[in-house]
Design a protein around this motif. Structure first.
Motif, PDB file in Angstrom:
ATOM      1  N   ARG A 263       0.870  -1.169   0.000  1.00 53.65           N
ATOM      2  CA  ARG A 263       0.000   0.000   0.000  1.00 53.65           C
ATOM      3  C   ARG A 263       0.909   1.222   0.000  1.00 53.65           C
ATOM      4  O   ARG A 263       1.309   1.708   1.042  1.00 53.65           O
ATOM      5  CB  ARG A 263      -0.951  -0.013   1.202  1.00 53.65           C
TER       6      ARG A 263
ATOM      7  N   LYS B  29       2.328   5.114  -1.453  1.00 56.94           N
ATOM      8  CA  LYS B  29       1.941   6.426  -1.959  1.00 56.94           C
ATOM      9  C   LYS B  29       2.364   6.531  -3.426  1.00 56.94           C
ATOM     10  O   LYS B  29       3.324   5.889  -3.848  1.00 56.94           O
ATOM     11  CB  LYS B  29       2.609   7.522  -1.127  1.00 56.94           C
TER      12      LYS B  29
ATOM     13  N   GLU C  92      -1.819   3.201  -2.054  1.00 53.74           N
ATOM     14  CA  GLU C  92      -2.318   3.392  -0.687  1.00 53.74           C
ATOM     15  C   GLU C  92      -3.777   3.827  -0.736  1.00 53.74           C
ATOM     16  O   GLU C  92      -4.136   4.699  -1.551  1.00 53.74           O
ATOM     17  CB  GLU C  92      -1.480   4.457   0.014  1.00 53.74           C
TER      18      GLU C  92
END
Length: 256
Positions: A131, A133, A256
């Protein structure tokens, strides 16, 4: 439709899993055969030596079989079983060349084996449940996705694309813009490695042919790479294409 795709994906992984299992059993058998053939010579050194070496080799053979079973289980279940990250390294660095060799003997095309390897690698990467960014993910594209007749060279800067829609670059640029993810068009492995060193992503989504994806996954290890195969309606390295939906799906699995 989704069920058919799932079956195709499992079948693709299944070939490499089967070849990996057979290869590991052959390696284990060769280890034990060598021990058996050398038993007389070892006994001449010390009576207990054949037994000691035999136990050690059995443990090695057993470890090889156990490692294969763990990789198979991780690939099938999609769960990150402890220890499989190290085993992924073994599969990438050591087993793949051996499996390709045995596959060649069995008459299985190398690209077919590599397709299966890429599918298995993707399963092992996704099993880690990333997850991330957007700024920790990178998309790498081969330059052959761009229309050969295009006068604008976008290598290194995809924003130069005019979004004319004659090739898949426009849709991929829009996708990267949508998710705010870095995207690069590269001319080969050297430039790809340079970009990765400079940007230091945590995960790469790469589009290429079987050979380039396989070598890229191997060169980038331990950096996780999700490989998406391109389509080659006009032959290799010329006006290739890719299903943008596959890249979109891969990104949604790791964002994410």
């Amino acid at each position: 439709m989704a069920g058919n795709e799932s079956q195709k994906t499992f079948a693709a992984k299944g070939l490499f899993i089967s070849l990996m299992a057979v290869t590991c059993l052959l390696i284990a058998g060769i280890i034990l055969l060598l021990w058996w053939l050398q038993g007389t010579g070892l006994a001449s050194v010390h009576p207990s030596l054949p037994r000691i070496v035999g136990v050690m080799l059995i443990l090695v053979a057993g470890s090889v079989i156990l490692a294969t079973a763990l990789l198979v289980l991780t690939t099938i279940t999609g769960k990150d079983i402890p220890g499989t990250r190290l085993l992924r390294a073994a599969a990438i660095r050591l087993l793949l060349p051996v499996i390709e060799f045995f596959g060649k003997i069995a008459g299985i095309p190398r690209d077919t084996i590599r397709q299966s390897f890429i599918a298995m690698n993707n399963s092992l990467v996704l099993s880690r449940r990333f997850r991330l960014k957007p700024d920790r993910i990178m998309i790498l594209l081969p330059h052959c996705l761009q229309l050969a007749e295009c006068d604008i060279k976008i290598t290194g800067d995809i924003n130069k694309c005019l979004r004319c829609g004659r090739c898949d670059i426009a849709g991929l640029a829009d996708l990267a813009e949508k998710y705010r993810i870095d995207i690069f068009v590269v001319t080969g492995g050297t430039l790809a490695r340079k970009v990765i060193r400079e940007k230091r992503p945590k995960l790469v989504v790469a589009v290429a042919c079987e050979g380039d994806l396989t070598s890229g996954i191997r060169d980038c290890y331990p950096l996780p790479v999700l490989g998406i195969l391109n389509d080659r309606p006009h032959g290799p390295c010329f006006n290739t294409a890719v299903d943008t939906r596959k890249i979109d799906e891969a990104l949604r699995m790791v964002l994410e």
